[in-house]
Every structure is written in structure tokens, then in C-alpha cells.
Design an enzyme around this catalytic site. Sequence first.
Site, PDB file in Angstrom:
ATOM      1  N   TYR A 201     -26.188 -38.995  -1.564  1.00 30.66           N
ATOM      2  CA  TYR A 201     -27.117 -39.440  -0.571  1.00 30.66           C
ATOM      3  C   TYR A 201     -26.677 -39.345   0.741  1.00 30.66           C
ATOM      4  CZ  TYR A 201     -28.724 -38.221  -5.858  1.00 30.66           C
ATOM      5  OH  TYR A 201     -28.275 -37.629  -6.334  1.00 30.66           O
TER       6      TYR A 201
ATOM      7  N   ARG B 199     -12.224 -24.142 -10.177  1.00 29.87           N
ATOM      8  CA  ARG B 199     -12.390 -23.774  -8.702  1.00 29.87           C
ATOM      9  C   ARG B 199     -11.674 -24.984  -7.789  1.00 29.87           C
ATOM     10  NH1 ARG B 199     -14.795 -30.768  -8.068  1.00 29.87           N
ATOM     11  NH2 ARG B 199     -14.690 -29.703  -5.952  1.00 29.87           N
ATOM     12  N   ARG B 200     -11.263 -24.764  -6.902  1.00 26.56           N
ATOM     13  CA  ARG B 200     -10.141 -25.334  -5.942  1.00 26.56           C
ATOM     14  C   ARG B 200      -8.606 -24.322  -6.675  1.00 26.56           C
ATOM     15  NH1 ARG B 200     -10.984 -31.518  -7.806  1.00 26.56           N
ATOM     16  NH2 ARG B 200     -11.181 -32.252  -6.668  1.00 26.56           N
TER      17      ARG B 200
ATOM     18  N   HIS C  26     -22.297 -25.493  -7.026  1.00 29.93           N
ATOM     19  CA  HIS C  26     -23.135 -26.687  -7.049  1.00 29.93           C
ATOM     20  C   HIS C  26     -23.213 -27.204  -5.634  1.00 29.93           C
ATOM     21  CE1 HIS C  26     -25.783 -29.983  -8.102  1.00 29.93           C
ATOM     22  NE2 HIS C  26     -24.872 -30.945  -7.415  1.00 29.93           N
ATOM     23  N   PHE C  27     -22.463 -28.009  -5.130  1.00 31.22           N
ATOM     24  CA  PHE C  27     -22.250 -28.572  -3.399  1.00 31.22           C
ATOM     25  C   PHE C  27     -22.729 -27.558  -2.944  1.00 31.22           C
ATOM     26  CE2 PHE C  27     -17.728 -29.067  -4.291  1.00 31.22           C
ATOM     27  CZ  PHE C  27     -17.519 -28.416  -3.466  1.00 31.22           C
ATOM     28  N   HIS C  28     -22.404 -26.263  -2.703  1.00 28.86           N
ATOM     29  CA  HIS C  28     -23.360 -24.964  -1.038  1.00 28.86           C
ATOM     30  C   HIS C  28     -24.331 -25.368  -1.813  1.00 28.86           C
ATOM     31  CE1 HIS C  28     -18.927 -24.453  -0.910  1.00 28.86           C
ATOM     32  NE2 HIS C  28     -19.466 -23.770  -0.047  1.00 28.86           N
TER      33      HIS C  28
ATOM     34  N   HIS D  86     -19.723 -39.975  -4.980  1.00 32.97           N
ATOM     35  CA  HIS D  86     -21.467 -39.500  -5.712  1.00 32.97           C
ATOM     36  C   HIS D  86     -22.640 -39.817  -3.959  1.00 32.97           C
ATOM     37  CE1 HIS D  86     -24.512 -37.125  -7.406  1.00 32.97           C
ATOM     38  NE2 HIS D  86     -24.859 -38.510  -7.364  1.00 32.97           N
TER      39      HIS D  86
END
Lengths: 572, 51
Positions: A248, A458-459, A395-397, A244
Site C-alpha cells: 500500500y 516460485r523463486r 500476482h504482484f507483477h 504487506h
Amino acid sequence: MTVVEEPVGGSDPTRVDRNFDTGYELSQDEKRFIGQHMIVAIAALTIGSLMGPLQSFQFGGLDLYPYLEPIIQSYYQGLTLHGVLNALVWTTFFITGFTTLTTVKGLRRPLAYPKLNKFGFWLMVVGLVTTAVPILTDSASVLYTFYPPLKASWAFYAGLTLVVVGSWIEGYGFFLTLAAWRKENRGVRSPFISLGPIINAAMWQIATLGVAVSILTMLLPWSLGLIDNTDPELARTYFWFTGHPLVYFWLLPAYTSWYGMLPKQVGGKLFSDSMARLAFWMFLIVSVPVGFHHQFVDPGVPETWKYIHAILTYSVFFPSMITAFTVIASLEYGARRNGGTGLVGWIRKLPWTDPSVAAQLLAAILFMFGGIGGLTNASYNLNLVIHNTAWVPGHFHLTVATAVTLSFMGITYWLVPHIMGKQLFSPTTALVQAWTWFVGMIIFSNAMHVLGLLGAPRRSPLGDAAYAPEEWNGHLLRVSIGGAILLVSVLLYVYVMVRTAISKKVEPALVPEVPIAESIRHPQLTPVWLDRFKPWLIAAALLLVIAYGPQFVDQIFNMNLNSPGPDFVPWK
Amino acid sequence: MTDAESTEMPAADDEHFKPVGTMFILALFVAALILLWASVYVILISRGVTV
């Protein structure tokens, strides 16, 4: 509270040179060194991004993988290449190169030990090559979230270790340079443009302890056959200790640009130097002890600890909101200086035709939606709706693939011309690139979020999923369309970068400068406690011990080595 | 705030700059956050409650 400690220049703190427009000219050696980072980063982005559309096309029923054999042998090999090259290599090499620039430019001095930084860089390159070999030979299709029971070749883990250790060594070079600068400039606040990325390097040293322990004590011995089994639960806990704050590590260099560079590019100033620093220190403290929110459905982690980490994850919202407020206020300040009026009408006065600015503004806009999705992920109960679904890559895209990647692309639109003594090739093409990324990502990411809410995992190669209900079809097609637009965008980016690199040098006056924004309030008026590492590092260590200590003790002393044996490579 | 009012803001180059547009945008953001978060919450509830 004493606001100014030891003001240089007697009672007038503003006598100290302001930390903008530093006047420090990068040496040719420094430019070459930063350029080497950028070459590896952009090459990784290029190759990795070509793998992304393969997945999105597969979702829509266009399976191109058979045509790529034997180079790409499976969906999961392509997915691993995409994740490792884009999420780990592009980011890490860009960030260490960018931090080199912000360190020497902001501090107005060379690196204290340039050979140390160069050693770190070349160690990262050796690690990258070592990692690439097993991935390209389909011996490490374990995705970039490489925890067991999937097992890769030992070379994959050894190579990643070298990349991480190399980045640590580059970090030591930055710390020592800041320390040398502070000896020479006692009582002067560190320039934010340098301090921010160095705080990020410090956070990275702490965060990567998780994967370092995991690889050295478990994955590497396992892949070498020295131990027969691993404990997937403990390995996941180690991984998400790093996984995580990794987000950042990617984001803070983009924030550095948004806080400390973008205001200059829009004709304004940083709204608050103090707020910028406070946000970065808060990220140092709260971005690491939140990993269990990735493990909400792991049965081996007690609910109490999941709840504690959920609360701590919410605390990341505060520095995020400080960032949103300060960055937008800085932009508003610049736009109003340019003649902007109205409650939101000033937005039109931002220099949207500058591709570097447009890319970063568009990245920031989509990031706001990424933040909303992130809060959903972090909510203990809501997470059950979207856990391990297509929502998560959706989300992480928005975060790593847009807030980070599109911002980094925008930064390279001045950085690459600056270090090469050239002008950006075809700013119009670069502008089209930024907008196509924005549009493509809206289509792609929205479809992935919706698919997640509809239960799509996912995946998974969803184009082959016999269980796919009809209601997924339109959204799967939208994933393909979004992926196609993103492919066009990344090709435009590579085209602009290559044409810029091979263009002729121009007069120095025509070369873009490094945009360093001054702050509205003099940095020397920033409280001294916002310029010191010690209290924040102590706080970070204490919070880590409280948030992770008991669980690490419990999981290590009750280790359950039950993962499958030495030949568990289900992707083949 | 109207356009006419906003042009009466103090000169931008001082420490008393009030980012009213920023506050408005952040208010919209918080509203969107609550709305979207709640929409997922409704999905959660609609799938049934477990005890």
C-alpha cells in the site's frame, strides 16, 4: 453531524480558495530536489528491469546467466537485484520525490524544513550504495524478502536501514510542512493531493517498525557475528508486518494520481473528495495488521491468528472498492463531459492518445485482476493451492509491477517535462511503451498464474527444473515471450526519458502543468473528521495491538534461536 | 441504457451526476471476481479434502 467546522469566510465555505490549479510555482531548488529523486528511481528501474527478462528467458530454456559472469554470478543474484532495485529502490525514491511535489504544490508553500528532507534523501542514497555493494559482490543474494535463514552481508542490512531511516526523515519533513500549513490555514480542509501522500508517509512510519526491529535486534547482530542464530519464525512475522503494508506504500501514490490528478487529465473532476479521504484513512488502519496471511503455512502461528488476519485482509477490500468506484466515476464524469455516451461507450471518449493517461488507465485495468488474485491469496483455504507457487509473482507483477510501476511511468510523462521545463519526447513512442507493458504483462502474468495453479514453485530457476512436467512447457515459453515484450517496453521508457531530459527547454506555456483535479463537491464541505490524523492514528494503534500484540508477546517470549549458523549462504 | 437515454442525463457539471456506467463496470468486476475465485476453489476441492 456537523459537516463543516469553522468555515473560513463566514457562512459561505466556498469562499475559501479551492484546492486545485494551485498557482504555486516550484522553485528551481525544489525542481532539482524532486529531479534527484527521479534520477535515482529511474536508474534503479532501468538496471533492475534488465534483470527481469533474464529470469523469464531462463524459464523458456534460454539461460543467459553464464554469459554475464562474473558481473552476475547466479540466478539468485539477478533475482535479488531485480527485486531490490524495482520493488524497493525505484518505488521508495519515486514516492518520496512525488510526495515532495504533491506537498509543496498542494499546500502552496515550500517545505517547512527543506534541509531535513535533503538530509533524508542523501541518507537514502548512502543506504542504497551500502546495500548495492554486497548485492553486486554476491554477498547478499537473499532476495528482497530478506528474512532468515538466508543470511546477507551486514552491509546489506545496514544499507537498507539507512534507506528506511532516510525515508522516515523525509516523512518528518512532510508532517512538519503540513502542520505549518494548518497553522496558517485554520479551519481549511487540507488539499487531498497533499493529504493523501502524507497519510501514506504516516502509514510507512508504522509499517516499517517490523523490519526495523528485525534488522536491529536480529539480522544485523547475526550478520556481524554478535549472535550465533536467529528465529526465522519471529523474523518472518516482523518482515510481513512490514511486507504487506509495503504494497500500500507503493499503491497509495498511484491512487493519489488516480483520484487527484487523472480526473483533470481526462477533462473531469474528482467524484468525491470525502470518499477519497475515507479510503486513504481506511488504508492507514487496515493495511498493516494483515501480515499473517503471508504466513498461512507457517507452523508457528496459531490458526486463530491466521484466521483473524484473513478477515482483516478482506477488510482491505472495502477501501479498494471505494477507490474503484470513485476513480471510475471520476473518469466517467470526464468522459461524458467530453461527449461520451452509452453505458460503456463513454470509455472511448477518454484521452487514450495521451501516454500519461493511457499508462494509468491500462495500469488500473490490470490492477482489477490483481485485486481478484489478491483475494484468492488472502483466503485461508484457497491460499493452500497457490502458496509459494509462481502464482504469487504473477500476482504482484499485476500490482507493484503494473498498477504501481506503469502508473508511475505515466506520471513521469508529465512530471519529468514539468520539472525540467521541457516537452515529452515522442508521445507516440511513450504510448507504444504503455501498450507494450500492458500486453507483455498480460502474457507474462497470466502464464505465471497458470503455472502456479499447476504447482510450479516460485523463486526457482524453472528452466533447470528436472521435475517440470510437460504441461508447464507452453506456459514457461509464454513467460519468456511476456518478459521479452516487457524488456522492449522498459527500453522504450528509458529512451523517452533520456531523450526528454537531453532535449532543449521550451517556452513555459508549452511545459506540461501539474494536473490537479478539483472535486465535484467543494472540499470544504468534507467532514472535518476526514481531515484529522488523531482518531485514525489511535484506531490504527489499537487494531495493531489487538491483531499483533498477543502473537508478538508469545513469539518473543518463546523465541527459538535455531536457524543455521554463521556461514549459511546456499546460493554460492 | 441506450445511447439516446444516456444523452438525456443531467448536465455533468453538477452534484447529481449518476455514474451508471461505473456501476455496470463494477458489477462486471464483482462477477469476474466470483467466477475466478470459484475456479480456484474448484481446483482446491478437486485435489481432495483433508480433515
